[in-house]
Design an enzyme around this catalytic site. Structure first.
Site, mmCIF file in Angstrom:
data_model
loop_
_atom_site.group_PDB
_atom_site.id
_atom_site.type_symbol
_atom_site.label_atom_id
_atom_site.label_comp_id
_atom_site.label_asym_id
_atom_site.label_seq_id
_atom_site.Cartn_x
_atom_site.Cartn_y
_atom_site.Cartn_z
ATOM 1 N N ASP A 31 25.843 -8.596 9.754
ATOM 2 C CA ASP A 31 26.718 -9.760 9.899
ATOM 3 C C ASP A 31 26.986 -10.036 11.373
ATOM 4 O O ASP A 31 26.590 -9.259 12.245
ATOM 5 C CB ASP A 31 28.046 -9.562 9.123
ATOM 6 C CG ASP A 31 28.611 -8.152 9.258
ATOM 7 O OD1 ASP A 31 28.232 -7.446 10.212
ATOM 8 O OD2 ASP A 31 29.434 -7.761 8.423
ATOM 9 N N ASP A 74 39.922 -3.969 2.324
ATOM 10 C CA ASP A 74 40.047 -4.848 1.154
ATOM 11 C C ASP A 74 38.793 -4.824 0.277
ATOM 12 O O ASP A 74 38.647 -5.634 -0.626
ATOM 13 C CB ASP A 74 40.335 -6.290 1.610
ATOM 14 C CG ASP A 74 39.199 -6.885 2.449
ATOM 15 O OD1 ASP A 74 38.217 -6.159 2.750
ATOM 16 O OD2 ASP A 74 39.292 -8.080 2.806
ATOM 17 N N HIS A 105 35.563 -5.293 1.266
ATOM 18 C CA HIS A 105 34.404 -6.112 1.631
ATOM 19 C C HIS A 105 33.241 -5.231 2.074
ATOM 20 O O HIS A 105 33.434 -4.154 2.632
ATOM 21 C CB HIS A 105 34.751 -7.173 2.694
ATOM 22 C CG HIS A 105 35.107 -6.642 4.044
ATOM 23 N ND1 HIS A 105 36.324 -6.884 4.653
ATOM 24 C CD2 HIS A 105 34.412 -5.899 4.945
ATOM 25 C CE1 HIS A 105 36.346 -6.313 5.842
ATOM 26 N NE2 HIS A 105 35.193 -5.693 6.051
ATOM 27 N N GLU A 111 33.957 -11.115 1.600
ATOM 28 C CA GLU A 111 35.357 -10.895 1.280
ATOM 29 C C GLU A 111 35.600 -11.035 -0.219
ATOM 30 O O GLU A 111 34.721 -11.483 -0.967
ATOM 31 C CB GLU A 111 36.226 -11.895 2.051
ATOM 32 C CG GLU A 111 36.127 -11.761 3.575
ATOM 33 C CD GLU A 111 36.917 -10.555 4.118
ATOM 34 O OE1 GLU A 111 37.265 -9.645 3.343
ATOM 35 O OE2 GLU A 111 37.185 -10.547 5.341
HETATM 36 C C1 F6R Z 1 30.414 -4.589 9.886
HETATM 37 C C2 F6R Z 1 30.698 -4.821 8.492
HETATM 38 C C3 F6R Z 1 32.025 -4.534 7.881
HETATM 39 C C4 F6R Z 1 32.602 -3.197 8.287
HETATM 40 C C5 F6R Z 1 33.974 -3.012 7.693
HETATM 41 C C6 F6R Z 1 34.604 -1.684 8.083
HETATM 42 O O1 F6R Z 1 29.054 -4.880 10.160
HETATM 43 O O2 F6R Z 1 29.842 -5.272 7.822
HETATM 44 O O3 F6R Z 1 31.882 -4.542 6.479
HETATM 45 O O4 F6R Z 1 31.744 -2.174 7.865
HETATM 46 O O5 F6R Z 1 34.801 -4.043 8.126
HETATM 47 O O6 F6R Z 1 34.818 -1.654 9.454
HETATM 48 P P1 F6R Z 1 35.177 -0.284 10.191
HETATM 49 O O7 F6R Z 1 33.996 0.600 10.023
HETATM 50 O O8 F6R Z 1 35.400 -0.654 11.616
HETATM 51 O O9 F6R Z 1 36.380 0.258 9.497
#
Ligand code: F6R
Length: 250
Positions: free
Chosen positions: A68, A137, A139, A144
Site C-alpha cells: 500500500d 482495527d 485492517h 479498513e
Molecule cells: C502497512 C500496512 C498496514 C500495517 C498495519 C500495522 O503496509 O499494510 O496494514 O501493517 O497498519 O502497522 P504497524 O505494524 O505499524 O503496527
C-alpha cells in the site's frame, strides 16, 4: 489453513519469517515477494539484512511489490512507504531498487494506477510470499473495516483510528497523516501463495482474536486469512493473549 505461532520475541518472528523467505528464494527462480510497511515487519527486514550480510541469502533475483501507499506523499518523502522499503530493505540487502514496484501516491489517475498495479502483479506471475501486519482495527494492507472480501487494488479513506495509530510516524501529529491511500485489495492479498502476518503487543490482541476465532466478515478484514490455504500468524504472547488456549509455540 491458518497457523498460529506464538513467538518469544519480535526477533524470533523475524527469524521464522526469514526462513519462509529463504525457502521461497531457494525454491523459485525469480521469486516475487510482497512487502508490508509499518513497524511489524521490521524484525523480518532486520533478519533479511543479516542473512544477506553473511551471504546465506541473496535477493538479487527477487522482485517485490508493496502492499500500500499513502496518497499525496511523494515517493522521496521519507514517510512514504516506498521510501521506507528503500531504507529498510533495498538499502540493507541486495534487492535491486529497479525490482521494487510500489503504488504511486502521486498518480494523476489513481484508478488507472491501481489497474496497472494489478496487471504488474499478474505479469510477474503473482506474489509468492506476502508479508503482512495488522491494524488494531483489523485492517490488512489498508483495507479498513467494511472492505469487500473480493476487493482489488483501489483508493481508500483511512479510518480515524488508523491515522491516530500512525501519527507516531508523523511527529505524533495526526493532522500530518494523509487521509487517503492506495492499497492492494483483500482478494489481491489472498492471491499470494503464502501469507505471513506479524503482530506484536497488546494493542493487536483483539484483531488477532478476531483473525483466529471470529467469523469471516468485512467487519474485521483480517478474518479473510481464514480463507487462505497457507497463512501463518507470528504473534507474541501479548498479541496472542485473548486467544483461547493460546499456548502453541514454535
Ligand atoms: C502497512 C500496512 C498496514 C500495517 C498495519 C500495522 O503496509 O499494510 O496494514 O501493517 O497498519 O502497522 P504497524 O505494524 O505499524 O503496527
Amino acid at each position: 489453513m491458518l497457523r498460529v505461532v506464538v513467538v518469544d520475541s519480535p526477533e524470533h518472528a523475524g527469524r521464522l519469517a526469514g526462513d519462509a523467505v529463504a525457502a521461497v528464494v531457494g525454491r523459485v527462480q525469480r521469486p516475487v515477494l510482497g512487502l508490508a510497511t509499518g513497524s511489524s515487519p521490521w524484525p523480518v527486514y532486520d533478519e533479511l539484512a543479516r542473512r544477506v550480510d553473511d551471504s546465506s541469502l541473496s535477493l538479487a533475483q527477487t522482485r517485490a511489490f508493496l502492499l500500500d501507499e499513502y496518497l499525496g506523499l511523494a515517493s522521496e518523502d521519507p514517510r512514504s512507504y516506498r521510501a521506507e522499503i528503500e531504507r529498510e530493505v533495498v538499502g540493507r540487502t541486495d534487492l535491486p531498487i529497479a525490482a521494487v514496484r510500489g503504488l504511486d501516491g502521486e498518480a494523476a489517475d489513481v484508478d488507472a494506477e491501481c489497474r496497472a498495479y494489478e496487471r504488474s502483479i499478474r505479469d510477474a506471475g503473482g506474489i509468492e510470499l506476502q508479508v503482512l501486519g495488522v491494524g488494531t482495527d483489523g485492517h490488512i494492507g489498508f483495507n479498513e473495516t467494511g472492505s469487500p472480501l473480493d476487493s482489488r487494488t483501489r483508493p481508500m479513506e483511512l479510518a480515524a483510528r488508523t491515522r491516530q495509530d500512525n501519527a507516531r510516524f508523523f511527529d505524533g501529529d495526526v493532522e500530518q497523516v494523509p487521509t487517503h491511500c492506495l492499497t492492494q485489495g483483500i482478494a489481491t492479498i489472498l492471491e499470494a501463495r503464502e501469507l505471513v502476518l506479524l503482530a506484536f503487543g497488546q494493542s493487536k490482541a483483539e484483531a488477532i482474536r478476531q483473525a483466529v476465532e471470529g467469523s469471516v466478515s468485512e467487519r474485521w478484514p483480517v478474518t479473510a486469512l481464514q480463507r487462505h490455504p497457507n497463512a501463518t500468524l507470528l504473534v507474541d504472547r501479548a498479541a496472542a493473549s485473548l486467544l483461547e488456549g493460546a499456548d502453541s509455540t514454535a
